[in-house]
Design an enzyme around this catalytic site. Structure first.
Site, PDB file in Angstrom:
ATOM      1  N   ARG A  89     -27.729 -56.694  -7.540  1.00  0.00           N
ATOM      2  CA  ARG A  89     -29.046 -56.245  -7.061  1.00  0.00           C
ATOM      3  C   ARG A  89     -29.766 -57.330  -6.269  1.00  0.00           C
ATOM      4  NH1 ARG A  89     -31.994 -54.367 -12.303  1.00  0.00           N
ATOM      5  NH2 ARG A  89     -30.800 -56.179 -13.033  1.00  0.00           N
ATOM      6  N   ASN A  93     -30.334 -50.316 -11.131  1.00  0.00           N
ATOM      7  CA  ASN A  93     -29.183 -49.948 -11.955  1.00  0.00           C
ATOM      8  C   ASN A  93     -29.381 -48.557 -12.536  1.00  0.00           C
ATOM      9  OD1 ASN A  93     -27.883 -52.414 -11.652  1.00  0.00           O
ATOM     10  ND2 ASN A  93     -28.748 -53.294 -13.534  1.00  0.00           N
TER      11      ASN A  93
END
Length: 735
Positions: free
Chosen positions: A21, A39
């Site tokens: 990320r 996520n």
């Protein structure tokens, strides 16, 4: 100005817990794209919008420049209308839907964190839990997915303001690094009432004491590797008379003092997964005799946690580092009190371990034990299962495997299920995997042996369909699966013991096999196994079974029992027939005075390999009646050389070469009968590097393509993958 476009992406693979990320955030920001990333239980979702050329560059770079520990299985991209978003952000995880994300394995300390660890000016100087988005605990601390701090054992440690600032800063290495912590807010070390636990542990080790140390996946027992008594004391307390201990070294130069380290070995040692690497021992290496008695190899590993780095730096010399348990028990990981009878002191910490994981072991680039650093990242099957599958593995060196689609999630090495504590660990681990991956098995694969605890576990599960897989077929299927193939091949499966459908004990098998089934086309000529399992622990019994008329020292050493054992074998009383290649190697070891009694599995064969002179090129001749190999020929030739005074190293090598030559000859015959030109080699006997090398070279010389193991062990640690692949194939064909 170009019209802005939008894209919705879903990235599937090992993309949580590996800095993915933050990487996406940096990439999107650099390309002046707006959107968000987060996520969920299938992986990572991304929404981006911006100039078409920048979006195109983002899509091209996403997988190409991903973090090194990321594994991208697929990227799903769909067009969407630009929503007018401003800026790019990491948003909260989504928890709904069907779970499909992958769990990252633990990662050894990265170079940036090491610099901080030993920089007196850094705020994390000598903090033994330093980590970032590129390293640190992962699988061993995960309670559930998606991978967020709240679903790890770090949830009990609220971040301080400084750590929280790093965690929220897109330019920081700890941006959304879930285990982020420091000495103000993170885990702490403890050693009794000591005010300086690390210094106390170092002092005790330097004094020759045994110290239990809590690591990533459990406790280790440590002692100075060169201390003349420390390793011997540890061996006595651990009830481990002969099996070698691993040795942790600070760096490659220290490794080179103890062992011969070539470039491939250095790469294995330096791998971020930090396995134990078996290497040739240097003559005169400064290691106590009790560390690896009678072995010409040492198992070395480099530090993989900040605590290890601190210990090795402060001590200045290598340490024994072996699993924190008494022999045959599972690794201790919840608290250190049970180690009080083994260790003089316990260096522990307050970060809980959710899932234990022993150290992985490799030899010559091939996996012998798959655990920490590798598990539970999946292996891709060459077939897709329409139903979720659990494969229960074997009883020795157990692993289990869960299958979802084409993904096979192999558990870390658990140990031998004969031990009740290990069996409890097995059942708990299965339950955790089922929850963690969201896989509810509808089909359970198991070994055919009715008395295996793994088989009984499978048959007692409610509301599942069962698929029994023959032991040696599972070995062959494991080799096929990890090589991404379905077969058919000629499979040579050599191991110690496996349940044969004909009522005998198999272990020296030539099969025609694919993932759907197998046909036995050859084997070692069966001999009695006098005393059953006792003959496995006492290799001299196999010498008596093969050559009852021998009058060498092995018979004299066991004179009072030799006659009764020979009679037992001849009469077939408590002497089932076996075609086991492992027992053939046992007989050779006993005849050559290498080992009459073993204290751990495979010991006689391992020490026989250690004895062999690798420069010897000739091998003993052996009859192959069709595809039935007469092992007795090899042993009689060995005895003749022994009586003639030939060097034992030459004899051991000729035996190995003779076995390899017999395999090559049988495969050539099988090719004439079947037309197959590929051979798969599997089973624990092929952990023997000398045998494997000679066999592979011989097969390739006559035009075979050879499949071997690298990702999973050839021993029973790979059985569950083979069972899973067979079940998946059968289900796929039936659907």
């Amino acid at each position: 100005m170009s019209t802005e476009v939008g894209r919705d992406l879903r990235v599937v693979g090992v993309v949580q817990g590996v800095g993915f990320r933050p990487y996406v955030h940096r990439l999107a920001t650099r390309l002046r794209l707006s959107g968000r990333v987060g996520n969920d239980i299938t992986g990572v979702f991304i929404e981006i919008e911006g100039a078409p050329e920048n979006v195109a560059e983002f899509l091209a770079a996403l997988a190409r420049d991903a973090p090194p520990r990321a594994r991208i299985d697929r990227v799903e991209v769909s067009e969407c209308t630009a929503r007018g978003l401003t800026g790019f952000e990491i948003i909260a995880s989504r928890t709904g839907g069907a779970r499909a994300t992958l769990v990252p394995a633990d990662i050894s300390t990265c170079a940036d964190c090491l610099r901080e660890l030993f920089d007196p000016a850094d705020r994390r100087y000598r903090y033994p839990f330093v980590n970032c988005s590129h390293c640190g605990p992962r699988y061993t601390i995960v309670r559930g997915m998606p991978y967020d701090r709240a679903r790890t054992t770090m949830n009990r440690f609220p971040m301080c303001a400084t750590c929280r600032s790093e965690y929220a800063d897109p330019a920081d290495r700890r941006f959304h690094a879930e285990p982020t912590c420091c000495q103000d807010c993170g885990p702490r070390l403890y050693l009794g009432e000591s005010t300086d636990p690390l210094a106390e542990a170092v002092a005790r080790l330097a004094d020759g004491q045994v110290v239990a140390i809590k690591g990533l996946g459990g406790f280790h027992l440590a002692a100075l590797a060169a201390h003349p008594f420390a390793a011997a004391v540890l061996r006595t307390r651990k009830h481990r008379p002969d099996k070698p201990f691993a040795v942790m070294v600070a760096d490659l130069p220290q490794a080179a003092v103890l062992c011969e380290v070539d470039d491939p070995s250095a790469c294995s040692l330096n791998d971020t997964r930090r396995p134990i690497v078996l290497l040739p021992r240097r003559a005169g290496a400064p290691v106590a005799d009790a560390v690896a008695p009678g072995r010409s190899e040492l198992g070395l590993l480099l530090p993989y946690t900040p605590l290890h780095h601190l210990l090795l730096r402060d001590l200045g010399e290598p340490i024994v580092l072996t699993s924190g348990n008494v022999s045959d028990e599972p690794i201790t990981y919840r608290h250190g009190r049970s180690l009080a009878r083994v260790a003089d002191a316990v260096l522990t910490h307050d970060r809980p371990i959710r899932s234990p994981a022993d150290d992985s072991v490799v030899r010559a680039g091939r996996m012998l034990r798959r655990a920490r650093g590798y598990a539970p990242e999946p292996i891709t099957l060459p077939v897709r299962s329409p139903l979720p599958v659990l494969a229960c593995g074997a009883d020795l060196k157990n692993t289990f495997c869960l299958v979802r689609g084409e993904q096979a999630f192999l558990s870390p090495h658990l140990g031998d299920l004969i031990d009740h504590a290990t069996f409890r660990s097995f059942t708990r681990s299965v339950e955790h995997f089922v929850r963690l991956f969201g896989i509810a098995p509808q089909v359970v694969a198991h070994d055919l042996h009715p008395d295996y605890r793994s088989t009984r576990y499978a048959t007692e599960l409610p509301r599942v369909d069962l698929i029994g897989v023959q032991h040696h077929h599972a070995h062959a299927a494991s080799c096929l699966a990890e090589n991404g193939e379905t077969g058919p091949v000629i499979a040579v499966v050599f191991d110690g013991t496996g349940y044969g459908p004909d009522g005998t004990i198999w272990g020296g098998e030539f099969l025609v096999a694919d993932l759907l089934g197998y046909r036995r086309i050859g084997h070692l000529k069966p001999v009695p196994l006098p005393g059953g399992a006792t003959a496995i622990r006492q290799p001299w019994r196999m010498a008596a079974a093969y050559l009852p008329d021998v009058r060498l020292p092995v018979a004299h050493r066991n004179e009072s029992r030799w006659g009764p054992v020979v009679a037992m074998a001849r009469n077939g009383v408590n002497a089932p027939l076996t075609s086991s290649a492992g027992r053939l190697f046992d007989a050779a070891a006993a005849l050559l005075d290498v080992r009459d009694v073993i204290t751990y599995e495979g010991q006689a064969a391992i020490e026989l390999e250690q004895r062999a002179d690798p420069s010897t090129s000739d091998g003993y001749p052996v009859r192959t009646d069709g595809l039935v190999v007469c092992g007795e020929d090899l042993l009689r030739a060995l005895v003749a050389d022994l009586c003639a005074g030939v060097d034992p190293g030459v004899i051991a090598a000729r035996f190995h070469n003779g076995v390899a030559d017999a395999v090559v000859a049988c495969c050539a015959t099988a090719r004439e009968e079947t037309g197959l030109t590929s051979v798969a080699l599997s089973g624990g006997v092929f952990q023997n590097a000398l045998l494997l090398r000679r066999t592979v070279d011989g097969l390739r010389r006559i035009g075979f393509r050879v499949l071997t193991h690298r990702q999973v062990p050839p021993n029973d640690g790979g059985i569950s993958l083979g069972q899973a692949a067979v079940a998946a194939s059968l289900l796929s064909c039936a659907s």
